[in-house]
Scaffold this motif. Structure first.
Motif, PDB file in Angstrom:
ATOM      1  N   ILE A 104      34.466 -34.984 -28.304  1.00 17.58           N
ATOM      2  CA  ILE A 104      34.159 -34.769 -26.887  1.00 17.58           C
ATOM      3  C   ILE A 104      32.736 -34.249 -26.764  1.00 17.58           C
ATOM      4  CG2 ILE A 104      34.806 -33.532 -24.778  1.00 17.58           C
ATOM      5  CD1 ILE A 104      37.598 -33.169 -25.977  1.00 17.58           C
ATOM      6  N   GLU A 105      31.964 -34.854 -25.861  1.00 17.37           N
ATOM      7  CA  GLU A 105      30.618 -34.371 -25.557  1.00 17.37           C
ATOM      8  C   GLU A 105      30.539 -34.062 -24.067  1.00 17.37           C
ATOM      9  OE1 GLU A 105      27.792 -37.239 -26.872  1.00 17.37           O
ATOM     10  OE2 GLU A 105      28.200 -36.912 -29.008  1.00 17.37           O
ATOM     11  N   CYS A 106      30.047 -32.866 -23.744  1.00 19.59           N
ATOM     12  CA  CYS A 106      29.920 -32.432 -22.349  1.00 19.59           C
ATOM     13  C   CYS A 106      28.453 -32.158 -22.040  1.00 19.59           C
ATOM     14  CB  CYS A 106      30.745 -31.170 -22.101  1.00 19.59           C
ATOM     15  SG  CYS A 106      32.494 -31.342 -22.497  1.00 19.59           S
ATOM     16  N   PHE A 107      27.952 -32.752 -20.952  1.00 18.68           N
ATOM     17  CA  PHE A 107      26.550 -32.604 -20.565  1.00 18.68           C
ATOM     18  C   PHE A 107      26.447 -31.813 -19.263  1.00 18.68           C
ATOM     19  CE2 PHE A 107      26.557 -36.185 -23.378  1.00 18.68           C
ATOM     20  CZ  PHE A 107      25.331 -36.157 -24.019  1.00 18.68           C
ATOM     21  N   ASP A 108      25.361 -31.058 -19.160  1.00 26.08           N
ATOM     22  CA  ASP A 108      25.070 -30.338 -17.919  1.00 26.08           C
ATOM     23  C   ASP A 108      23.572 -30.415 -17.665  1.00 26.08           C
ATOM     24  OD1 ASP A 108      25.491 -28.802 -15.638  1.00 26.08           O
ATOM     25  OD2 ASP A 108      25.065 -26.940 -16.704  1.00 26.08           O
ATOM     26  N   ASN A 109      23.211 -30.727 -16.432  1.00 24.67           N
ATOM     27  CA  ASN A 109      21.803 -30.859 -16.049  1.00 24.67           C
ATOM     28  C   ASN A 109      21.416 -29.749 -15.086  1.00 24.67           C
ATOM     29  OD1 ASN A 109      21.598 -33.383 -17.460  1.00 24.67           O
ATOM     30  ND2 ASN A 109      22.684 -34.331 -15.745  1.00 24.67           N
ATOM     31  N   SER A 110      20.154 -29.342 -15.167  1.00 21.88           N
ATOM     32  CA  SER A 110      19.678 -28.302 -14.274  1.00 21.88           C
ATOM     33  C   SER A 110      18.192 -28.499 -14.019  1.00 21.88           C
ATOM     34  CB  SER A 110      19.930 -26.916 -14.880  1.00 21.88           C
ATOM     35  OG  SER A 110      19.540 -25.903 -13.979  1.00 21.88           O
ATOM     36  N   ASN A 111      17.686 -27.823 -12.978  1.00 22.89           N
ATOM     37  CA  ASN A 111      16.256 -27.881 -12.679  1.00 22.89           C
ATOM     38  C   ASN A 111      15.863 -26.620 -11.937  1.00 22.89           C
ATOM     39  OD1 ASN A 111      16.261 -28.433  -9.590  1.00 22.89           O
ATOM     40  ND2 ASN A 111      17.702 -29.953 -10.428  1.00 22.89           N
ATOM     41  N   ARG A 142      34.867 -31.360 -31.868  1.00 22.99           N
ATOM     42  CA  ARG A 142      35.494 -32.291 -32.808  1.00 22.99           C
ATOM     43  C   ARG A 142      36.883 -31.770 -33.163  1.00 22.99           C
ATOM     44  NH1 ARG A 142      31.940 -35.914 -35.366  1.00 22.99           N
ATOM     45  NH2 ARG A 142      29.722 -35.501 -34.955  1.00 22.99           N
ATOM     46  N   ASP A 143      37.875 -32.600 -32.985  1.00 21.20           N
ATOM     47  CA  ASP A 143      39.273 -32.230 -33.253  1.00 21.20           C
ATOM     48  C   ASP A 143      39.675 -30.954 -32.508  1.00 21.20           C
ATOM     49  OD1 ASP A 143      39.717 -34.401 -34.984  1.00 21.20           O
ATOM     50  OD2 ASP A 143      38.745 -33.311 -36.625  1.00 21.20           O
ATOM     51  N   GLY A 144      39.146 -30.796 -31.305  1.00 18.87           N
ATOM     52  CA  GLY A 144      39.520 -29.663 -30.469  1.00 18.87           C
ATOM     53  C   GLY A 144      38.750 -28.391 -30.723  1.00 18.87           C
ATOM     54  N   LEU A 145      37.827 -28.394 -31.714  1.00 19.38           N
ATOM     55  CA  LEU A 145      37.065 -27.190 -32.046  1.00 19.38           C
ATOM     56  C   LEU A 145      35.585 -27.402 -31.750  1.00 19.38           C
ATOM     57  CD1 LEU A 145      38.659 -26.219 -35.483  1.00 19.38           C
ATOM     58  CD2 LEU A 145      39.120 -25.200 -33.249  1.00 19.38           C
ATOM     59  N   PRO A 146      34.864 -26.333 -31.351  1.00 17.76           N
ATOM     60  CA  PRO A 146      33.428 -26.479 -31.093  1.00 17.76           C
ATOM     61  C   PRO A 146      32.683 -26.877 -32.366  1.00 17.76           C
ATOM     62  CG  PRO A 146      34.262 -24.395 -30.221  1.00 17.76           C
ATOM     63  CD  PRO A 146      35.345 -24.969 -31.069  1.00 17.76           C
ATOM     64  N   SER A 147      31.842 -27.893 -32.250  1.00 22.16           N
ATOM     65  CA  SER A 147      30.987 -28.309 -33.363  1.00 22.16           C
ATOM     66  C   SER A 147      29.556 -27.924 -33.007  1.00 22.16           C
ATOM     67  CB  SER A 147      31.111 -29.820 -33.593  1.00 22.16           C
ATOM     68  OG  SER A 147      30.264 -30.237 -34.647  1.00 22.16           O
ATOM     69  N   LYS A 148      29.194 -26.685 -33.304  1.00 27.65           N
ATOM     70  CA  LYS A 148      27.924 -26.142 -32.815  1.00 27.65           C
ATOM     71  C   LYS A 148      26.707 -26.807 -33.449  1.00 27.65           C
ATOM     72  CE  LYS A 148      29.775 -21.716 -31.332  1.00 27.65           C
ATOM     73  NZ  LYS A 148      29.619 -20.244 -31.312  1.00 27.65           N
ATOM     74  N   LYS A 149      26.870 -27.388 -34.622  1.00 26.22           N
ATOM     75  CA  LYS A 149      25.733 -28.076 -35.240  1.00 26.22           C
ATOM     76  C   LYS A 149      25.339 -29.319 -34.448  1.00 26.22           C
ATOM     77  CE  LYS A 149      28.448 -30.987 -38.384  1.00 26.22           C
ATOM     78  NZ  LYS A 149      28.671 -31.373 -39.796  1.00 26.22           N
ATOM     79  N   ASP A 150      26.252 -29.802 -33.615  1.00 24.68           N
ATOM     80  CA  ASP A 150      25.966 -30.990 -32.806  1.00 24.68           C
ATOM     81  C   ASP A 150      25.504 -30.646 -31.391  1.00 24.68           C
ATOM     82  OD1 ASP A 150      26.683 -32.936 -34.779  1.00 24.68           O
ATOM     83  OD2 ASP A 150      28.791 -32.443 -34.429  1.00 24.68           O
TER      84      ASP A 150
END
Length: 432
Positions: free
Chosen positions: A395-402, A416-424
């Motif tokens: 899962i990838e979640c994006f957020d935009n701001s300005n 990944r597999d329900g856990l945060p993959s902070k390296k990504d």
């Protein structure tokens, strides 16, 4: 400590009310308990067959027993709770609530200020609370200041300084938020009366505040000060409107404490409603961890004493779902079957069920340390809720701001597999 070792010193324990303490070989406090008869209670640990491993483990670790004799069962009850709160022995019920609660302090000084604090200092100031939410306390202080002008400055308003004319009124005075005690425009008696109305509001007793404002309105009208009388009338209308929107349980109820409990295999959950003048003014729910073979009655009795102490409750009636041991004869225990009190108890039970369900949902979302089956179960649920064709293992979640339409940026978090993959995780500077 074996049964034979205990029998050698059993005769030294008196048949009187008190508290007993168990220590291990390293002189660490293991358990604190209370008893009507110290010898009978302590002897029971060394003569009965235990149904749980934890109780058996406690007895095996005991190397030293201390006791304190008190005058009554009530004194034993209070002393036990204070010792548990101070030392938190390993085998006692653990109130899993380590928050520091906010208070509203009325500072000990000339023309006292009121403000929020989390630290109680023994300086003679008056502390009202505690409250369960700092945000609600800030809202409450802002609400109070709408109707009761009090100073917010940190000036030393001693009589000597005021008489010397050291201070001048500030913008707060011209806005009507302060009556100018710094220039002697408000005396100490009038300011003290305003503080009393603050206390009434914090106790949910808006009727006294409204009556005070009505008397002021009539006084202004009698003196032909119609603008001031109109201001009082608007304040009265706003307070009456607020009172009608607040959670009124019953105008026939005074101050009561309501407790409900829910217990499972590992934890117990206790919900608390503080009712003052027929209005719910505080709500709080806490988890507790029983360590031995405590019954629901024992857990609830402990929680009632601890929570009432923490929240400085002065209610003379406690509403509970079943009879509990509470030795203070000045406090009445009520187990309602119908009416307003039963509705209050049902509301407390509704809160404790919701609290337990919320903890369960949060536990499900914290998947670290969970088994593969538990992780997949959550992902399958997510697939079902979002109507996805495949299991969302990535899962990838994006957020935009300005910043006011310029300097756009974006950030991405990855699971990944329900856990945060902070390296990504990624951060982007967006060019448009």
């Amino acid at each position: 400590m074996t049964q034979q070792e205990f029998q050698q010193r059993a005769h030294t324990i008196p048949h009187q009310p008190g508290i007993y303490k168990y220590f291990d070989a390293e002189d660490v406090l293991l358990y604190v308990g209370k008893a009507k008869d110290l010898r009978k209670r302590v002897s029971s640990y060394f003569s009965k067959t235990f149904t749980t491993y934890k109780t058996h483990e406690l007895v095996q670790r005991i190397r030293k027993i201390e006791f304190t004799i008190v005058d009554s069962e009530q004194d034993a009850f209070l002393l036990e709770n204070s010792l548990i709160k101070e030392y938190q022995p390993r085998f006692n019920i653990n109130l899993k609530d380590d928050k520091t609660y906010p208070y509203i302090v009325i500072k000990k000084e000339p023309f006292p200020r009121i403000f929020l604090t989390r630290k109680k200092i023994n300086d003679g100031s008056e502390y009202l609370g505690p409250f369960t939410s700092a945000g609600k306390v800030r809202e409450l202080i802002a609400f109070i200041r709408q109707y009761i002008p009090l100073r917010t400055c940190k000036l030393n308003l001693s009589d000597q300084h005021i008489k010397k004319g050291k201070f001048k009124v500030c913008l707060e005075y011209h806005l009507g938020n302060c009556k100018g005690p710094c220039e002697g425009l408000q005396d100490a008696a009038a300011y003290a009366e305003s503080l009393q109305q603050v206390r009434n509001m914090l106790k949910g007793n808006l009727g006294s505040v409204i009556a005070h404002f009505k008397a002021q309105m009539q006084q202004h009208a009698a003196q032909l000060e119609f603008e001031k009388a109109e201001l009082m009338r608007k304040k009265i209308e706003h307070l009456e409107s607020y009172q009608s929107r607040s959670v009124i349980v019953s105008k026939h109820l005074n101050s009561v404490d309501v407790f409900a409990i829910l217990k499972d295999d590992e934890l117990a959950y206790v919900s608390y409603l503080m009712v003052s003048n027929g209005t719910i003014v505080q709500t709080h729910t806490v988890p507790l961890e029983p360590k031995l073979e405590e019954t629901e009655q024992e857990v609830l009795s402990f929680a009632v004493a601890r929570i009432r102490t923490d929240f400085n409750s002065i209610a003379k009636e406690i509403i509970v779902p079943f009879e509990i041991e509470y030795p203070d004869t000045a406090i009445s225990i009520t187990v309602p079957k119908a009416g307003d009190k039963k509705k209050l108890l049902d509301l407390a039970l509704k809160n404790v069920n919701y609290f337990k369900d919320e903890l369960r949902r949060k536990k499900i979302l914290h998947l670290e340390g969970s088994s593969d089956i538990e992780k997949k179960k959550v992902l399958y649920e997510l697939q079902s809720y979002l109507h996805l064709q495949e299991v969302p293992v990535h899962i990838e979640c994006f957020d935009n701001s300005n910043f006011q339409g310029a300097y756009p940026v974006s950030a991405m978090v990855c699971f990944r597999d329900g856990l945060p993959s902070k390296k990504d995780y990624r951060h982007y500077n967006v060019k448009t």
